[in-house]
Design an enzyme around this catalytic site. Structure first.
Site, PDB file in Angstrom:
ATOM      1  N   ASN A  78       8.190  28.475  -1.590  1.00 49.92           N
ATOM      2  CA  ASN A  78       8.417  27.091  -1.164  1.00 49.92           C
ATOM      3  C   ASN A  78       8.517  26.945   0.355  1.00 49.92           C
ATOM      4  O   ASN A  78       8.877  25.884   0.852  1.00 49.92           O
ATOM      5  CB  ASN A  78       9.676  26.533  -1.829  1.00 49.92           C
ATOM      6  CG  ASN A  78       9.637  26.711  -3.325  1.00 49.92           C
ATOM      7  OD1 ASN A  78      10.385  27.523  -3.860  1.00 49.92           O
ATOM      8  ND2 ASN A  78       8.750  26.017  -4.013  1.00 49.92           N
ATOM      9  N   ILE A  85       9.169  23.620   4.775  1.00 53.96           N
ATOM     10  CA  ILE A  85       9.907  23.788   3.527  1.00 53.96           C
ATOM     11  C   ILE A  85       9.482  22.721   2.527  1.00 53.96           C
ATOM     12  O   ILE A  85       9.468  21.529   2.848  1.00 53.96           O
ATOM     13  CB  ILE A  85      11.429  23.667   3.779  1.00 53.96           C
ATOM     14  CG1 ILE A  85      11.863  24.664   4.856  1.00 53.96           C
ATOM     15  CG2 ILE A  85      12.213  23.861   2.481  1.00 53.96           C
ATOM     16  CD1 ILE A  85      13.237  24.378   5.427  1.00 53.96           C
ATOM     17  N   CYS A  86       9.157  23.154   1.316  1.00 49.62           N
ATOM     18  CA  CYS A  86       8.840  22.222   0.234  1.00 49.62           C
ATOM     19  C   CYS A  86      10.133  21.976  -0.545  1.00 49.62           C
ATOM     20  O   CYS A  86      10.554  22.795  -1.355  1.00 49.62           O
ATOM     21  CB  CYS A  86       7.767  22.808  -0.684  1.00 49.62           C
ATOM     22  SG  CYS A  86       7.285  21.680  -2.006  1.00 49.62           S
ATOM     23  N   LEU A  87      10.769  20.861  -0.229  1.00 54.28           N
ATOM     24  CA  LEU A  87      12.035  20.494  -0.854  1.00 54.28           C
ATOM     25  C   LEU A  87      12.048  18.979  -0.982  1.00 54.28           C
ATOM     26  O   LEU A  87      11.901  18.272   0.022  1.00 54.28           O
ATOM     27  CB  LEU A  87      13.197  20.993   0.010  1.00 54.28           C
ATOM     28  CG  LEU A  87      14.604  20.841  -0.532  1.00 54.28           C
ATOM     29  CD1 LEU A  87      14.791  21.635  -1.828  1.00 54.28           C
ATOM     30  CD2 LEU A  87      15.625  21.306   0.506  1.00 54.28           C
ATOM     31  N   ASP A 118       6.224  24.516  -7.761  1.00 57.99           N
ATOM     32  CA  ASP A 118       6.035  23.496  -6.726  1.00 57.99           C
ATOM     33  C   ASP A 118       5.904  24.211  -5.381  1.00 57.99           C
ATOM     34  O   ASP A 118       6.730  24.050  -4.501  1.00 57.99           O
ATOM     35  CB  ASP A 118       7.224  22.520  -6.719  1.00 57.99           C
ATOM     36  CG  ASP A 118       7.011  21.350  -5.776  1.00 57.99           C
ATOM     37  OD1 ASP A 118       5.847  21.067  -5.426  1.00 57.99           O
ATOM     38  OD2 ASP A 118       8.015  20.735  -5.371  1.00 57.99           O
TER      39      ASP A 118
END
Length: 157
Positions: A78, A85-87, A118
């Site tokens: 992620n 950052i994939c959040l 994701d």
């Protein structure tokens, strides 16, 4: 330009009530810019690492999320090679009710529980998915040897 009371209050809380494993210090010359260190969570491939991040509060904060990225290289599905950052709370799930503290706790939790479904780093996510059974069977994330190796190489004190 005056700093909003909310930012001053959040900085005060970060200092007076530190979060275990997280250190965030604002710059004196620009109070909206923070140097952050997150300690790798126990029983994760990032254990023993100290990860440097930068956090910036845009002028629109708290109506817009903070901008956060890893400065320390990390092998995580992620987090990409640029440290992005994939959040969800940093994007479409942001709410003005959230705070700097919440964002940092969420990033710390992401280190404990990567989400390869994701991904931001597709190659890392694929490696995780291919060896998930091994990770479960050992009861640790030991098959993430690349993550442990990168933590030792780039995030050791």
């Amino acid at each position: 330009m005056a700093i909003p009371k909310r930012i001053t209050k959040e900085i005060g809380r970060l200092v007076s009530e530190p979060v275990p494993g997280i250190e965030a210090k604002s710059h004196e010359e620009n109070i909206r810019y923070f140097d952050v260190t997150i300690t790798g969570p126990v029983q994760s491939p990032f254990e023993g690492g100290a990860f440097k991040l930068e956090l910036f509060l845009p002028d629109e904060y708290p109506m817009a999320p903070p901008k956060v990225r890893f400065l320390t290289k990390i092998y995580h599905p992620n987090i990409d090679k640029l440290g992005r950052i994939c959040l969800d709370i940093l994007k479409d799930k942001w709410s003005p009710a959230l705070q700097i503290r919440t964002v940092l706790l969420s990033i710390q939790a992401l280190l404990s529980a990567p989400n390869p479904d994701d991904p931001l780093a597709n190659d890392v996510a694929q490696n995780w998915k291919e060896d998930e059974q091994g990770a479960i069977a050992k009861g640790t994330l030991a098959p993430w040897s690349a993550s442990r190796e990168w933590t030792q190489l780039y995030a050791s004190n």
